[in-house]
Design an enzyme around this catalytic site. Structure first.
Site, PDB file in Angstrom:
ATOM      1  N   GLU A  34       0.844  -1.195   0.000  1.00  0.00           N
ATOM      2  CA  GLU A  34       0.000   0.000   0.000  1.00  0.00           C
ATOM      3  C   GLU A  34       0.878   1.243   0.000  1.00  0.00           C
ATOM      4  OE1 GLU A  34      -2.363   2.614  -0.498  1.00  0.00           O
ATOM      5  OE2 GLU A  34      -3.498   0.751  -0.215  1.00  0.00           O
ATOM      6  N   LYS A  51     -20.198   9.904   5.422  1.00  0.00           N
ATOM      7  CA  LYS A  51     -21.275   9.517   6.344  1.00  0.00           C
ATOM      8  C   LYS A  51     -21.094  10.161   7.712  1.00  0.00           C
ATOM      9  CE  LYS A  51     -22.621   7.318   2.912  1.00  0.00           C
ATOM     10  NZ  LYS A  51     -21.487   7.762   2.085  1.00  0.00           N
ATOM     11  N   ALA A 114       3.804  -0.242  -5.942  1.00  0.00           N
ATOM     12  CA  ALA A 114       4.197  -1.462  -6.638  1.00  0.00           C
ATOM     13  C   ALA A 114       4.116  -1.291  -8.148  1.00  0.00           C
ATOM     14  CB  ALA A 114       3.305  -2.618  -6.200  1.00  0.00           C
ATOM     15  N   GLY A 182     -24.233  12.539  -9.619  1.00  0.00           N
ATOM     16  CA  GLY A 182     -24.254  11.186  -9.085  1.00  0.00           C
ATOM     17  C   GLY A 182     -24.226  11.192  -7.569  1.00  0.00           C
ATOM     18  N   ALA A 183     -23.881  10.037  -6.988  1.00  0.00           N
ATOM     19  CA  ALA A 183     -23.938   9.878  -5.534  1.00  0.00           C
ATOM     20  C   ALA A 183     -23.014  10.849  -4.806  1.00  0.00           C
ATOM     21  CB  ALA A 183     -23.587   8.437  -5.163  1.00  0.00           C
ATOM     22  N   ILE A 184     -21.782  11.029  -5.279  1.00  0.00           N
ATOM     23  CA  ILE A 184     -20.829  11.895  -4.589  1.00  0.00           C
ATOM     24  C   ILE A 184     -21.332  13.326  -4.561  1.00  0.00           C
ATOM     25  CG2 ILE A 184     -18.484  12.840  -4.662  1.00  0.00           C
ATOM     26  CD1 ILE A 184     -17.581  10.184  -5.902  1.00  0.00           C
ATOM     27  N   GLY A 267     -17.070  11.263 -11.946  1.00  0.00           N
ATOM     28  CA  GLY A 267     -16.738   9.849 -12.112  1.00  0.00           C
ATOM     29  C   GLY A 267     -15.343   9.511 -11.619  1.00  0.00           C
ATOM     30  N   ASP A 307     -12.845  -1.600  -7.907  1.00  0.00           N
ATOM     31  CA  ASP A 307     -12.949  -0.538  -8.903  1.00  0.00           C
ATOM     32  C   ASP A 307     -12.011  -0.733 -10.078  1.00  0.00           C
ATOM     33  OD1 ASP A 307     -14.660   0.555  -7.054  1.00  0.00           O
ATOM     34  OD2 ASP A 307     -13.710   2.532  -7.027  1.00  0.00           O
ATOM     35  N   HIS A 438     -44.985  -3.656  13.231  1.00  0.00           N
ATOM     36  CA  HIS A 438     -45.693  -2.387  13.079  1.00  0.00           C
ATOM     37  C   HIS A 438     -45.528  -1.540  14.343  1.00  0.00           C
ATOM     38  CE1 HIS A 438     -48.796   0.431  11.857  1.00  0.00           C
ATOM     39  NE2 HIS A 438     -49.293   0.351  13.088  1.00  0.00           N
TER      40      HIS A 438
END
Length: 456
Positions: A34, A51, A114, A182-184, A267, A307, A438
């Site tokens: 990483e 969030k 890497a 979009g969502a972002i 995107g 992704d 309920h």
């Protein structure tokens, strides 16, 4: 220095992390490489920080809704620096815990970037000491993605920002242009709108949320306009840049918009920079995503998950792919990758949840589709919240449930039962067989299962 591993995972986001833990549990000598922060985009500059901001301000729209009924009195606010500090503490603590979990599982963590130096070799640079050569039996690429940009539409770090920079603002801008519906764009716009920022949303496609059905995008656009957003759809942008400390957007028809800040959320692009995939006989498609076969293999020895393979950009999809790839690499699974039903949510005051294909996708596949729909306002929990707009929709083919979509307050809370029902491909008769407590939001699912079907 050379090290030999059964499996090397490149990337410590959701897909890479799950792959590493799965492989280690199956007895493989495993290393994770990483270059940045553990946890990937999701933890550090995506799902989780967004969030935290939405969660830390969720009481504001609830208070305003109740004030309309004469119930809530007084004013409340958000200390943005304090909220940012809380968010940062959680992220830092989670990264630290993840590193300890790697050590506890016997996973070697190698810091650096890497690049392939052969079909079964990686060279890691940029960490402590000199370059490290890694030899592997199998490798899993889980490098994720990074924000996309285009000529004339690129964050400059001044007034034009990427989502990672906007997430860390300590002061609320008086106005914000968001490029990308979009969502972002919707989630970050929701947060800053709650804090008093004037939002202008620009989407080049004919409607916002272009990946959803027309009804969903149209409803959300009308809702945002009622909330005070300015929305431009179907308009092409010629230029977006910082000028005099402000963001200035110019449309192709020469009309301009100006705001204190702008967010570019158009995107994502694959995280393959510097990887030298050709050295491992790995091919990229025309858009730069890693090509994979039915077993998520990019070559005889290398898998690509999440992704970076361009299939679907969701953290939980990467997680599932990572676990499969590790099992396949260990010989614990032989069949091709068969993705389960993958749910998706967009968070905020008015949320979007979908499990299964859109109606448009189902029709394109040649299925004979009918839909059933119920109004969110029929649910007492939604009525109690004060946010009564929205709908829940189910799509059917031959009386078998294909998908559930919800556009309403707390729609994301319906994702569990919706995923189970769609995943099991239940028949219409399932509704009376389930007792829904309920009053609960889950009764929205019962209502849509039992609502009359209409052909599409």
């Amino acid at each position: 220095m050379q090290n030999i591993y059964d499996l090397v995972v490149v990337g410590a986001g959701p897909g890479g992390t799950r792959a590493a833990f799965t492989a280690a549990a199956l007895g493989l000598k495993t290393a994770v490489v990483e270059a940045g922060f553990l946890g990937g985009t999701c933890l550090n500059s995506g799902c989780i920080p967004t969030k935290f901001l939405l969660g830390g301000s969720a009481f504001l729209p609830l208070q305003r809704a109740q004030a309309k009924f004469g119930v809530a009195v007084g004013q409340a606010g958000v200390d943005l620096p304090a909220l940012q500090a809380r968010k940062d503490r959680f992220i830092k603590g989670t990264r630290s815990a993840l590193e300890k979990q790697f050590a506890g599982a016997g996973i070697t963590l190698i810091r650096g970037r890497a690049a392939f130096s052969g079909r079964r070799e990686l060279t890691v640079k940029g960490g402590e000491g000199g370059p490290t050569l890694l030899s592997f039996t199998k490798c899993i690429l889980a490098g994720g993605s990074t924000p996309a940009s285009f000529p004339g539409l690129k964050p400059d770090g001044d007034a034009v920002l990427a989502s990672s920079s906007l997430l860390n603002l300590k002061e609320v801008p008086e106005s914000l242009i968001i490029v990308g519906g979009g969502a972002i764009g919707l989630e970050l716009g929701e947060f800053f709108h709650r804090l008093g920022c004037a939002i202008t949303l620009v989407e080049g496609m004919p409607r916002i949320l272009p990946g959803e059905d027309e009804e969903t995008g149209d409803f959300m656009e009308k809702y945002l306009i009622r909330e005070g957003w300015k929305v431009h759809t179907g308009r092409r942008i010629a230029d977006l840049r910082s000028h005099g400390g402000r963001a200035v957007l110019t449309f192709e028809d020469a009309e301009t918009l100006s705001a204190a800040r702008a967010l570019v959320a158009v995107g994502r692009r694959p995280g393959t920079a510097g990887l030298a995939p050709e050295m491992a006989e790995i091919f990229l498609n025309a858009r730069g995503w890693v090509e994979t076969d039915d077993h998520l293999r990019a070559s005889a020895h290398v898998y690509a998950v999440g992704d970076i393979n361009g299939r679907i950009q969701l953290a939980h999809a990467a997680d599932d792919q990572g676990a499969y790839a590790a099992r396949h690499a260990a010989g614990a699974e032989a069949g091709p990758y068969a993705p389960p039903v993958i749910p998706a949510c967009i968070y905020g005051t008015m949320e979007v949840m979908r499990v299964g294909p859109t109606v448009r996708e189902l029709a394109k596949a040649g299925k004979n589709i009918s839909v059933s729909r119920s109004a969110a306002a029929a649910n007492p929990i939604i009525q109690a919240s004060g946010h009564t707009q929205g709908f829940i929709q189910a799509a059917w083919a031959d009386d078998i449930l294909q998908s559930i979509t919800a556009v309403c307050h707390n729609a994301s809370h319906l994702v569990g039962p919706a995923t189970l029902l769609v995943g099991k491909k239940v028949r219409r008769e399932i509704g009376p067989e389930i007792i829904f407590a309920h009053p609960t939001l889950d009764e929205c699912i019962r209502d849509v299962l039992e609502a009359p079907q209409q052909p599409v």
